[in-house]
Design a protein around this motif. Structure first.
Motif, PDB file in Angstrom:
ATOM      1  N   ALA A 148       0.834  -1.198   0.000  1.00 17.37           N
ATOM      2  CA  ALA A 148       0.000   0.000   0.000  1.00 17.37           C
ATOM      3  C   ALA A 148       0.871   1.250   0.000  1.00 17.37           C
ATOM      4  O   ALA A 148       1.890   1.311   0.689  1.00 17.37           O
ATOM      5  CB  ALA A 148      -0.927   0.008   1.210  1.00 17.37           C
ATOM      6  N   GLY A 149       0.459   2.225  -0.776  1.00 16.96           N
ATOM      7  CA  GLY A 149       1.198   3.480  -0.814  1.00 16.96           C
ATOM      8  C   GLY A 149       0.612   4.390  -1.872  1.00 16.96           C
ATOM      9  O   GLY A 149      -0.149   3.951  -2.741  1.00 16.96           O
ATOM     10  N   GLU A 150       0.966   5.653  -1.794  1.00 16.20           N
ATOM     11  CA  GLU A 150       0.415   6.628  -2.735  1.00 16.20           C
ATOM     12  C   GLU A 150       0.985   6.416  -4.133  1.00 16.20           C
ATOM     13  O   GLU A 150       1.985   5.698  -4.327  1.00 16.20           O
ATOM     14  CB  GLU A 150       0.714   8.043  -2.249  1.00 16.20           C
ATOM     15  CG  GLU A 150       2.197   8.362  -2.152  1.00 16.20           C
ATOM     16  CD  GLU A 150       2.472   9.711  -1.525  1.00 16.20           C
ATOM     17  OE1 GLU A 150       3.603  10.209  -1.697  1.00 16.20           O
ATOM     18  OE2 GLU A 150       1.571  10.276  -0.883  1.00 16.20           O
ATOM     19  N   ASN A 151       0.346   7.026  -5.107  1.00 17.86           N
ATOM     20  CA  ASN A 151       0.851   6.976  -6.479  1.00 17.86           C
ATOM     21  C   ASN A 151       2.260   7.547  -6.539  1.00 17.86           C
ATOM     22  O   ASN A 151       2.554   8.574  -5.932  1.00 17.86           O
ATOM     23  CB  ASN A 151      -0.072   7.769  -7.420  1.00 17.86           C
ATOM     24  CG  ASN A 151      -1.427   7.108  -7.588  1.00 17.86           C
ATOM     25  OD1 ASN A 151      -1.547   5.899  -7.463  1.00 17.86           O
ATOM     26  ND2 ASN A 151      -2.446   7.904  -7.867  1.00 17.86           N
ATOM     27  N   ALA A 161       4.905   5.873  -5.463  1.00 12.28           N
ATOM     28  CA  ALA A 161       5.728   5.321  -4.384  1.00 12.28           C
ATOM     29  C   ALA A 161       6.670   4.216  -4.851  1.00 12.28           C
ATOM     30  O   ALA A 161       7.557   3.807  -4.108  1.00 12.28           O
ATOM     31  CB  ALA A 161       4.832   4.788  -3.262  1.00 12.28           C
ATOM     32  N   LYS A 164       5.478   1.174  -6.224  1.00  5.94           N
ATOM     33  CA  LYS A 164       4.837  -0.146  -6.122  1.00  5.94           C
ATOM     34  C   LYS A 164       4.801  -0.851  -7.485  1.00  5.94           C
ATOM     35  O   LYS A 164       5.173  -2.019  -7.594  1.00  5.94           O
ATOM     36  CB  LYS A 164       3.411  -0.007  -5.582  1.00  5.94           C
ATOM     37  CG  LYS A 164       3.284   0.742  -4.271  1.00  5.94           C
ATOM     38  CD  LYS A 164       1.856   0.762  -3.763  1.00  5.94           C
ATOM     39  CE  LYS A 164       0.865   1.383  -4.732  1.00  5.94           C
ATOM     40  NZ  LYS A 164       1.133   2.807  -5.034  1.00  5.94           N
ATOM     41  N   GLU A 166      -2.901  -2.229  -8.734  1.00  3.29           N
ATOM     42  CA  GLU A 166      -4.031  -1.306  -8.566  1.00  3.29           C
ATOM     43  C   GLU A 166      -5.330  -1.916  -9.109  1.00  3.29           C
ATOM     44  O   GLU A 166      -5.988  -1.340  -9.995  1.00  3.29           O
ATOM     45  CB  GLU A 166      -3.742   0.030  -9.265  1.00  3.29           C
ATOM     46  CG  GLU A 166      -2.538   0.778  -8.724  1.00  3.29           C
ATOM     47  CD  GLU A 166      -2.790   1.400  -7.348  1.00  3.29           C
ATOM     48  OE1 GLU A 166      -3.912   1.281  -6.838  1.00  3.29           O
ATOM     49  OE2 GLU A 166      -1.850   1.993  -6.788  1.00  3.29           O
ATOM     50  N   SER A 222      -0.700  -4.540  -5.261  1.00  5.11           N
ATOM     51  CA  SER A 222      -0.259  -3.160  -5.022  1.00  5.11           C
ATOM     52  C   SER A 222      -1.465  -2.242  -5.150  1.00  5.11           C
ATOM     53  O   SER A 222      -2.251  -2.371  -6.097  1.00  5.11           O
ATOM     54  CB  SER A 222       0.829  -2.752  -6.003  1.00  5.11           C
ATOM     55  OG  SER A 222       0.310  -2.531  -7.292  1.00  5.11           O
ATOM     56  N   THR A 223      -1.646  -1.360  -4.185  1.00  2.00           N
ATOM     57  CA  THR A 223      -2.825  -0.502  -4.190  1.00  2.00           C
ATOM     58  C   THR A 223      -2.583   0.774  -3.394  1.00  2.00           C
ATOM     59  O   THR A 223      -1.775   0.788  -2.460  1.00  2.00           O
ATOM     60  CB  THR A 223      -4.046  -1.243  -3.598  1.00  2.00           C
ATOM     61  OG1 THR A 223      -5.184  -0.386  -3.628  1.00  2.00           O
ATOM     62  CG2 THR A 223      -3.784  -1.691  -2.174  1.00  2.00           C
ATOM     63  N   HIS A 224      -3.289   1.840  -3.793  1.00  2.00           N
ATOM     64  CA  HIS A 224      -3.295   3.054  -2.983  1.00  2.00           C
ATOM     65  C   HIS A 224      -4.604   3.140  -2.205  1.00  2.00           C
ATOM     66  O   HIS A 224      -4.830   4.094  -1.461  1.00  2.00           O
ATOM     67  CB  HIS A 224      -3.127   4.292  -3.868  1.00  2.00           C
ATOM     68  CG  HIS A 224      -4.274   4.544  -4.808  1.00  2.00           C
ATOM     69  ND1 HIS A 224      -4.366   3.980  -6.048  1.00  2.00           N
ATOM     70  CD2 HIS A 224      -5.406   5.285  -4.631  1.00  2.00           C
ATOM     71  CE1 HIS A 224      -5.484   4.370  -6.625  1.00  2.00           C
ATOM     72  NE2 HIS A 224      -6.145   5.156  -5.791  1.00  2.00           N
ATOM     73  N   ASP A 225      -5.465   2.129  -2.374  1.00  2.00           N
ATOM     74  CA  ASP A 225      -6.765   2.085  -1.709  1.00  2.00           C
ATOM     75  C   ASP A 225      -6.614   1.387  -0.359  1.00  2.00           C
ATOM     76  O   ASP A 225      -6.588   0.165  -0.280  1.00  2.00           O
ATOM     77  CB  ASP A 225      -7.768   1.338  -2.587  1.00  2.00           C
ATOM     78  CG  ASP A 225      -9.169   1.319  -1.991  1.00  2.00           C
ATOM     79  OD1 ASP A 225      -9.350   1.853  -0.892  1.00  2.00           O
ATOM     80  OD2 ASP A 225     -10.072   0.742  -2.632  1.00  2.00           O
TER      81      ASP A 225
END
Length: 202
Positions: free
Chosen positions: A36-39, A41, A43, A166, A196-199
């Motif tokens: 998990a992490g922001e766009n 990052a 991933k 994502e 991998s996700t930012h959610d």
């Protein structure tokens, strides 16, 4: 302890930026890991390295305890790795079946057994509740249906390690919930997954 995936000191540098800086990850068979992490990052870069689309600047990859060097995604597929990309890798003018079997055509020599392929894909579709028409052209599918095709592609290739980049980015809450059910079923079967996700709610 034996790991199905080991990433050791993975570093990826592009001109002017370091996307991954000495990343270590150990994953046991059947585990589901979320990155998990922001766009921005890094991933997706790390997942693309594991799938053979990028080569690391430094570091080692081990699959089932064996060190591997992927020259392309063909090498990772041979190791039982499949990836569902954020931006789908499908050919719109081809049918669902044609997209899924590309490079994996059943049959002998240059004779492709489309009937068998279509039947196998329909069976997988029903088994996982993905509900897709194998004869439909991808150009006529919704975004959610295209994602189902990508999932069926890795299942058809019998991947044991599944990478999702994502996966909920283009899905509404209802279809995101459907995807979670599909992932849970695959996890119950013993497949290993990296998501991998930012959610953060996924």
């Amino acid at each position: 302890m034996s790991y199905i995936i080991q990433l050791e000191g993975i570093t990826k540098r592009f001109p002017g930026v370091t996307a991954n800086d000495h990343i270590d990850i150990n994953v046991e068979k059947g585990e589901i890991h979320t990155l998990a992490g922001e766009n921005g990052a890094g991933k997706s870069t790390l997942m693309n390295i594991l799938f053979g689309l990028y080569r690391p600047t430094e570091g080692n990859i081990y699959i089932n305890g064996k060190r591997v060097e992927f020259q392309s995604s063909k090498d990772s597929i041979k190791c039982g790795i499949g990836m569902v990309h954020q931006h789908f890798m499908l050919v719109p003018k081809l049918t669902v079946t044609e997209n899924i079997i590309a490079g994996q055509e059943p049959g002998k020599a240059f004779v492709i057994d489309r009937k068998k392929a279509t039947a196998d894909i329909k069976k997988l579709s029903d088994m996982y509740g993905l509900r897709i028409d194998p004869e439909q052209k991808v150009a006529n599918l919704t975004v959610t249906e295209q994602q189902k095709v990508e999932i069926l592609k890795v299942l058809y290739r019998k991947a044991e390690i599944l990478i999702f980049d994502e996966p909920t980015a283009a899905l509404d809450p209802l279809n995101a919930a459907m995807l979670e059910e599909v992932l849970q079923k695959m996890g119950d079967e013993g497949r290993t997954m990296l998501i991998s996700t930012h959610d953060v709610d996924f």
